[in-house]
Design an enzyme around this catalytic site. Structure first.
Site, PDB file in Angstrom:
ATOM      1  N   ASP A   6       0.868  -1.181   0.000  1.00 27.51           N
ATOM      2  CA  ASP A   6       0.000   0.000   0.000  1.00 27.51           C
ATOM      3  C   ASP A   6       0.900   1.225   0.000  1.00 27.51           C
ATOM      4  OD1 ASP A   6      -2.000   1.588   2.667  1.00 27.51           O
ATOM      5  OD2 ASP A   6      -1.718   2.111   0.541  1.00 27.51           O
ATOM      6  N   GLY A   8       1.273   5.010   0.033  1.00 28.62           N
ATOM      7  CA  GLY A   8       0.525   6.232   0.349  1.00 28.62           C
ATOM      8  C   GLY A   8       1.354   7.466   0.052  1.00 28.62           C
ATOM      9  N   ASN A   9       0.779   8.632   0.350  1.00 28.31           N
ATOM     10  CA  ASN A   9       1.486   9.894   0.108  1.00 28.31           C
ATOM     11  C   ASN A   9       2.621  10.116   1.094  1.00 28.31           C
ATOM     12  OD1 ASN A   9       0.190  11.668  -2.094  1.00 28.31           O
ATOM     13  ND2 ASN A   9      -1.549  10.748  -1.057  1.00 28.31           N
ATOM     14  N   LYS A  13       3.305   0.899   3.088  1.00 25.97           N
ATOM     15  CA  LYS A  13       3.103  -0.183   4.058  1.00 25.97           C
ATOM     16  C   LYS A  13       3.150  -1.485   3.270  1.00 25.97           C
ATOM     17  CE  LYS A  13       0.346   2.677   4.519  1.00 25.97           C
ATOM     18  NZ  LYS A  13       0.348   4.051   3.965  1.00 25.97           N
ATOM     19  N   GLY A  93      -8.776   6.939  -5.377  1.00 27.81           N
ATOM     20  CA  GLY A  93      -7.597   6.405  -4.680  1.00 27.81           C
ATOM     21  C   GLY A  93      -7.958   5.020  -4.161  1.00 27.81           C
ATOM     22  N   ASP A  95      -6.694   3.021  -2.179  1.00 23.45           N
ATOM     23  CA  ASP A  95      -6.540   2.766  -0.734  1.00 23.45           C
ATOM     24  C   ASP A  95      -7.894   2.938  -0.064  1.00 23.45           C
ATOM     25  OD1 ASP A  95      -6.430   5.531  -1.369  1.00 23.45           O
ATOM     26  OD2 ASP A  95      -5.489   5.992   0.550  1.00 23.45           O
TER      27      ASP A  95
END
Ligand SMILES: Nc1ncnc2c1ncn2[C@@H]1O[C@H](COP(=O)(O)OP(=O)(O)O)[C@@H](O)[C@H]1O
Ligand SMILES: CC(C)(COP(=O)(O)O)[C@@H](O)C(=O)NCCC(=O)O
Ligand SMILES: [K+]
Length: 243
Positions: A6, A8-9, A13, A93, A95
């Site tokens: 994952d 992210g900005n 992870k 997004g 996520d």
């Protein structure tokens, strides 16, 4: 074993799953993913999924290209175990989608609000019929502190740790309370409002910003830091025969 990534900005992870359970979690740079080779050497990975909300640099792309297993890139074309009613799936997004897929897996047949507090705070709603309706995007805690400093002439860059007061008595506490209480009231407001509309609503709180706030809504809030990773793992398994 499954490898779930994952990006992210703020941070990447990476989780290793065995039969639906997390074996280990790694935090890695979203610019290098430098731990990937060691993770693949440590565990017998047989397939992987990656979801990203940023444009990936050459080093990350190379790491992913060298994965020795089939890799599922989560995007608007990926089959999902829930219905996606978002009107712009191509800009969503993923996520956010993974978060509700993870929540729906734990509580199928329930109306669920997911609050994901990371770089941004996102609010996702999936209904009891397993339809993802979308939700809202709000600045995360660090973004709020940085914005106050960067878009004003004299406000300092205040950190989250420090004196807490009901109302600020100096610049430091005025800004800290403005940010932290603002987030708490915002989140409580969403929960209270949606609870009126969906009396059986369940709420998940996830994301890397581990903050807890005192609320009488505690009884309906589930904290699950790894909800996105669990959702990605479910999507990977759902697409088992496609990769
Ligand atoms: N190594 C780490 N372990 C746990 N939390 C972290 C770590 N590094 C950063 N964080 C926290 O997690 C936040 C980012 O949360 P997360 O939801 O993972 O971000 P993203 O928006 O990148 O998905 C950071 O703002 C910070 O508070
Ligand atoms: C809103 C987000 C930035 C949240 O990402 P994160 O805070 O996890 O880094 C990400 O989901 C995103 O880039 N969304 C694209 C716009 C949309 O979802 O409609
Ligand atoms: K996130």
């Amino acid at each position: 074993m499954n490898l779930v990534i994952d990006i992210g900005n703020t941070i990447a992870k990476i989780a290793v799953f065995r039969d639906g359970s997390i074996v280990e979690i790694f935090y890695d740079s979203n610019q290098t993913l430098e731990q990937l080779p060691d993770i693949c050497a440590k565990y017998p990975i047989d397939k992987a999924i990656v979801a990203t909300v940023i444009d990936l640099g050459e080093r990350v792309l190379a790491q992913l290209a060298h994965l020795p297993v089939p890799l599922l890139w989560l995007d608007e074309k990926t089959p999902l175990p829930v219905e996606n009613l978002y009107e712009t799936p191509q800009t969503l997004g993923y996520d956010r989608m993974a978060a509700v897929v993870g929540a729906n897996e734990q509580f199928p047949g329930k109306d669920i609000l997911v609050v994901d507090a990371g770089t941004c705070i996102t609010y996702e709603f999936i209904d009891a019929a397993g339809r993802y309706h979308g939700g809202n995007i709000s600045p995360g805690v660090q973004m709020r502190f940085k914005a106050l400093h960067e878009f004003t002439g004299r406000l300092p860059l205040v950190v989250r740790e420090g004196r807490r007061l009901p109302l600020g008595k100096d610049t430091d506490t005025a800004m800290r309370e403005g940010v932290l209480k603002g987030m708490e009231y915002e989140i409580s407001g969403y929960i209270t409002t949606m609870k009126h509309k969906y009396p059986e609503l369940l709420v998940f709180l996830t994301g890397g910003d581990d903050f807890s706030f005192d609320t009488n809504l505690k009884s309906i809030i589930f904290a699950d830091r790894f909800l996105v990773l669990k959702g990605l793992n479910r999507i990977l398994n759902y697409n088992n025969d496609r990769i």
